[in-house]
Scaffold this motif. Structure first.
Motif, PDB file in Angstrom:
ATOM      1  N   HIS A 127       0.865  -1.197   0.000  1.00 59.99           N
ATOM      2  CA  HIS A 127       0.000   0.000   0.000  1.00 59.99           C
ATOM      3  C   HIS A 127       0.890   1.232   0.000  1.00 59.99           C
ATOM      4  O   HIS A 127       1.364   1.662   1.055  1.00 59.99           O
ATOM      5  CB  HIS A 127      -0.950   0.006   1.205  1.00 59.99           C
ATOM      6  CG  HIS A 127      -2.015   1.062   1.096  1.00 59.99           C
ATOM      7  ND1 HIS A 127      -3.361   0.779   1.222  1.00 59.99           N
ATOM      8  CD2 HIS A 127      -1.943   2.393   0.859  1.00 59.99           C
ATOM      9  CE1 HIS A 127      -4.063   1.888   1.061  1.00 59.99           C
ATOM     10  NE2 HIS A 127      -3.222   2.897   0.851  1.00 59.99           N
ATOM     11  N   HIS A 146       1.745   5.254  -1.999  1.00 60.10           N
ATOM     12  CA  HIS A 146       1.384   6.351  -2.895  1.00 60.10           C
ATOM     13  C   HIS A 146       2.680   7.010  -3.354  1.00 60.10           C
ATOM     14  O   HIS A 146       3.699   6.916  -2.683  1.00 60.10           O
ATOM     15  CB  HIS A 146       0.501   7.365  -2.174  1.00 60.10           C
ATOM     16  CG  HIS A 146      -0.797   6.773  -1.707  1.00 60.10           C
ATOM     17  ND1 HIS A 146      -1.892   6.647  -2.532  1.00 60.10           N
ATOM     18  CD2 HIS A 146      -1.157   6.239  -0.520  1.00 60.10           C
ATOM     19  CE1 HIS A 146      -2.875   6.071  -1.856  1.00 60.10           C
ATOM     20  NE2 HIS A 146      -2.454   5.805  -0.639  1.00 60.10           N
ATOM     21  N   LYS A 173      -9.162   1.224  -7.962  1.00 57.64           N
ATOM     22  CA  LYS A 173      -9.056   1.614  -6.540  1.00 57.64           C
ATOM     23  C   LYS A 173     -10.368   2.278  -6.108  1.00 57.64           C
ATOM     24  O   LYS A 173     -10.695   3.368  -6.568  1.00 57.64           O
ATOM     25  CB  LYS A 173      -7.899   2.591  -6.357  1.00 57.64           C
ATOM     26  CG  LYS A 173      -7.897   3.347  -5.013  1.00 57.64           C
ATOM     27  CD  LYS A 173      -7.523   2.471  -3.826  1.00 57.64           C
ATOM     28  CE  LYS A 173      -7.599   3.231  -2.501  1.00 57.64           C
ATOM     29  NZ  LYS A 173      -6.491   4.124  -2.224  1.00 57.64           N
ATOM     30  N   HIS A 175      -6.712  -0.546   5.322  1.00 61.87           N
ATOM     31  CA  HIS A 175      -6.812   0.123   6.639  1.00 61.87           C
ATOM     32  C   HIS A 175      -7.956  -0.433   7.485  1.00 61.87           C
ATOM     33  O   HIS A 175      -8.490   0.277   8.335  1.00 61.87           O
ATOM     34  CB  HIS A 175      -7.028   1.639   6.508  1.00 61.87           C
ATOM     35  CG  HIS A 175      -6.453   2.281   5.289  1.00 61.87           C
ATOM     36  ND1 HIS A 175      -5.103   2.314   5.050  1.00 61.87           N
ATOM     37  CD2 HIS A 175      -7.035   2.930   4.239  1.00 61.87           C
ATOM     38  CE1 HIS A 175      -4.890   2.964   3.900  1.00 61.87           C
ATOM     39  NE2 HIS A 175      -6.033   3.333   3.399  1.00 61.87           N
ATOM     40  N   ASP A 225       0.941   2.642   3.551  1.00 63.53           N
ATOM     41  CA  ASP A 225       0.322   3.926   3.172  1.00 63.53           C
ATOM     42  C   ASP A 225       1.366   5.034   3.072  1.00 63.53           C
ATOM     43  O   ASP A 225       1.122   6.208   3.383  1.00 63.53           O
ATOM     44  CB  ASP A 225      -0.807   4.346   4.112  1.00 63.53           C
ATOM     45  CG  ASP A 225      -1.942   5.012   3.330  1.00 63.53           C
ATOM     46  OD1 ASP A 225      -1.781   5.261   2.115  1.00 63.53           O
ATOM     47  OD2 ASP A 225      -2.983   5.294   3.935  1.00 63.53           O
ATOM     48  N   LYS A 267      -2.192  12.020  -3.362  1.00 63.64           N
ATOM     49  CA  LYS A 267      -2.276  11.634  -1.963  1.00 63.64           C
ATOM     50  C   LYS A 267      -0.907  11.304  -1.416  1.00 63.64           C
ATOM     51  O   LYS A 267      -0.143  10.617  -2.058  1.00 63.64           O
ATOM     52  CB  LYS A 267      -3.195  10.422  -1.829  1.00 63.64           C
ATOM     53  CG  LYS A 267      -3.627  10.215  -0.409  1.00 63.64           C
ATOM     54  CD  LYS A 267      -4.495   8.995  -0.281  1.00 63.64           C
ATOM     55  CE  LYS A 267      -4.746   8.736   1.202  1.00 63.64           C
ATOM     56  NZ  LYS A 267      -5.126   7.376   1.477  1.00 63.64           N
TER      57      LYS A 267
HETATM   58 ZN   LIG Z   1      -3.653   4.883   0.922  1.00 62.21          ZN
END
Ligand SMILES: [Zn+2]
Length: 507
Positions: free
Chosen positions: A105, A107, A197, A244, A396, A507
């Motif tokens: 995960h 970005h 996504k 998450h 993340d 993001k």
């Molecule tokens: Zn994310």
């Protein structure tokens, strides 16, 4: 981001070999130069090492692993190992070999932050990532990467975030109804996205249209469970992964139905474009209260029945405990030495943290909630692991406190804290990741025939999972990077990140 490609020699280009010895030797030198610079052909042997192959077997001591042409061609006890002539030998005595890691995960790997974050990934043993907010056109983006010569991880590339009206992130594709849901699946598949996504604000009918269209077209959809849908419904609809633990705690509460309706009402009130500050504050306070209530009404039997559905439907979980912990640790520890590898723009976002838009009392309440949710999330992850729910390691990355590359080691430690064995945590970042992206036949474990993506550790990760940080060398697609080269990679990442023209888009 391109992997090293084996050049193709057509027969007419080989013909000079027979005509001239000089040309033949020049050709050989050229070939040798290619081999040594790309490392794909010359043999590499990691000798006398303890192999943790991530298949689930116990660690094997005194092994030798032979690599040729980017692949593992031998894994055998050192006594019996055939060492090819002129092989590069790495002494693995007292060291530990694990498969290359995947951060499932992230970005920023497919935007302007790619050049420096890719180096941070590889230098930390991350050979593959799942990018959770891809570019509008995956084919076009991949074409721009063809000229990149820096080492980079394999990227399993998502569509842009697909969200409902009033999206959380500005670069999202907004889908308001069924027809638009189907259209986005069609468009993104044609443009080469590996998956769709999905995000929190998707309307119910649009979400189920995406699910249906994705199933018909054979493209997975992965992401958040939208607020308008339950975790069990998302699992039943075929969502391949839940990120998450979105709405998982809700699904473990005895009062899921009433809290879900209340949540939707409050979220709508909070997000409404014409909402004034008092309305936002009131909705925000009630959302916090509701989330505490969800934690308080956790029920083990309800939880187990949800986990059984995840197992039955093959719904993967990426808990991103690193993110959940970072939301407690805000504000940032500015002494963290890893901060120097971030671009100015990313650093500014991290300095602002998660709560800068909220007034101080709300901030305090949100951090208290984040603590309660983090503890509950770890409990849920432990129970899911016991129940056999498939788990992926993801960070993340690019969100404040979630470091590209370094972060995967934080996540592995948190998965162990949650109750996974060190081996299971390692598998979440290796074997499971390869299985998830459909490449278990060629990657994810240390076995003959697989791509040579490996990490050599100084200390035993099964004795203490924090030892995954003791990286001595990384093998990426057969190419060896020793510690000094990894340090040079970090230094280059720092230089690239400090350039003024790198952004913090998305993001
Ligand atoms: Zn994310």
């Amino acid at each position: 981001m391109t992997r090293i490609l084996v050049p193709l020699f057509t027969p007419h280009r080989l013909r000079p070999v027979h005509r001239s010895n000089l040309r033949f030797s020049l050709f050989l030198m050229f070939l040798l130069a290619l081999c040594s610079s790309h490392g794909w052909s010359q043999s590499l042997v990691i000798k006398d090492v303890t192999v943790i192959d991530a298949t689930g077997h116990a660690a094997q001591t005194n092994m030798s692993v032979t690599i040729e042409g980017g692949h593992i061609v031998g894994v055998s006890p050192s006594k019996k190992a055939h060492i090819p002539k002129n092989a590069t030998i790495v002494d693995g005595t007292g060291k530990f070999l694990i498969p290359g890691l995947w951060d499932m995960h992230v970005h920023g790997a497919s935007d302007t932050r790619g050049p420096w974050s890719h180096l941070l990934f590889v230098a930390n043993g991350v050979v593959g990532v799942r990018d959770m907010s891809g570019p509008p056109d995956a084919h076009a983006w991949r074409a721009t990467q063809a000229s990149n010569t820096d080492p980079s991880p394999t990227i399993y590339l998502g569509s842009p975030i697909v969200d409902g009206p009033d999206p959380t992130w500005p670069d999202s594709i907004v889908v308001a109804d069924e027809a638009q849901g189907r259209e986005v699946v069609d468009q993104q598949q044609q443009r080469g996205a590996d998956f769709i996504k999905v995000y929190s604000g998707l309307p119910r009918n649009a979400y189920f249209a995406i699910a249906d269209e994705a199933k018909k077209r054979g493209i997975p959809f992965e992401g958040h469970v939208p607020d308008a849908v339950s975790a069990a419904e998302a699992s039943g609809a075929g969502q391949k992964s839940i990120e998450h633990l979105t709405l998982v705690a809700e699904g473990c509460s005895k009062e899921e139905k009433t809290t879900a309706a209340e949540r939707q009402r409050l979220e709508a009130s909070f997000r409404a474009p014409d909402a004034k500050m008092p309305q936002k504050i009131a909705a925000g306070q009630n959302i916090i209260r509701l989330n505490f209530h969800v934690v308080e009404t956790f029920d083990e039997a309800t939880a187990q029945s949800l986990f059984a559905q995840f197992v039955k439907n093959g719904t993967w979980q990426t808990p991103t405990l690193t993110l959940l912990q970072a939301q407690i640790d805000d504000p940032l520890n500015t002494n963290d030495p890893r901060l120097k590898y971030l671009s100015k723009e990313v650093r500014a976002k991290w300095d602002a943290g998660y709560y800068s838009h909220f007034p101080p009392p709300a901030r305090t309440a949100m951090i208290q909630l984040a603590k309660a949710e983090f503890d509950e999330s770890k409990k849920i992850v432990g129970l899911m692991y016991q129940a056999g729910v498939p788990i992926l390691a993801g960070t993340d990355t690019m969100n404040p406190g979630c470091f590209p590359g370094f972060g995967i080691h934080d996540e592995l430690a948190l998965l162990v804290e949650a109750g996974l064995s060190p081996l299971a945590a390692l598998q979440a970042a290796t074997r499971n990741a390869a299985q998830f992206v459909g490449q278990l036949d060629s990657r994810g474990t240390i076995e003959v025939g697989k791509t040579a993506d490996l990490v050599l550790l100084e200390k035993d990760p099964l004795a203490d999972i924090h030892n995954t940080r003791s990286i001595q060398a990384v093998v990426l697609n057969g190419r060896l990077f020793q510690r000094a080269e990894l340090d040079a990679m970090l230094a280059k990442a720092q230089t690239l990140a400090s350039r003024d023209d790198v952004g913090a888009s998305g993001k």
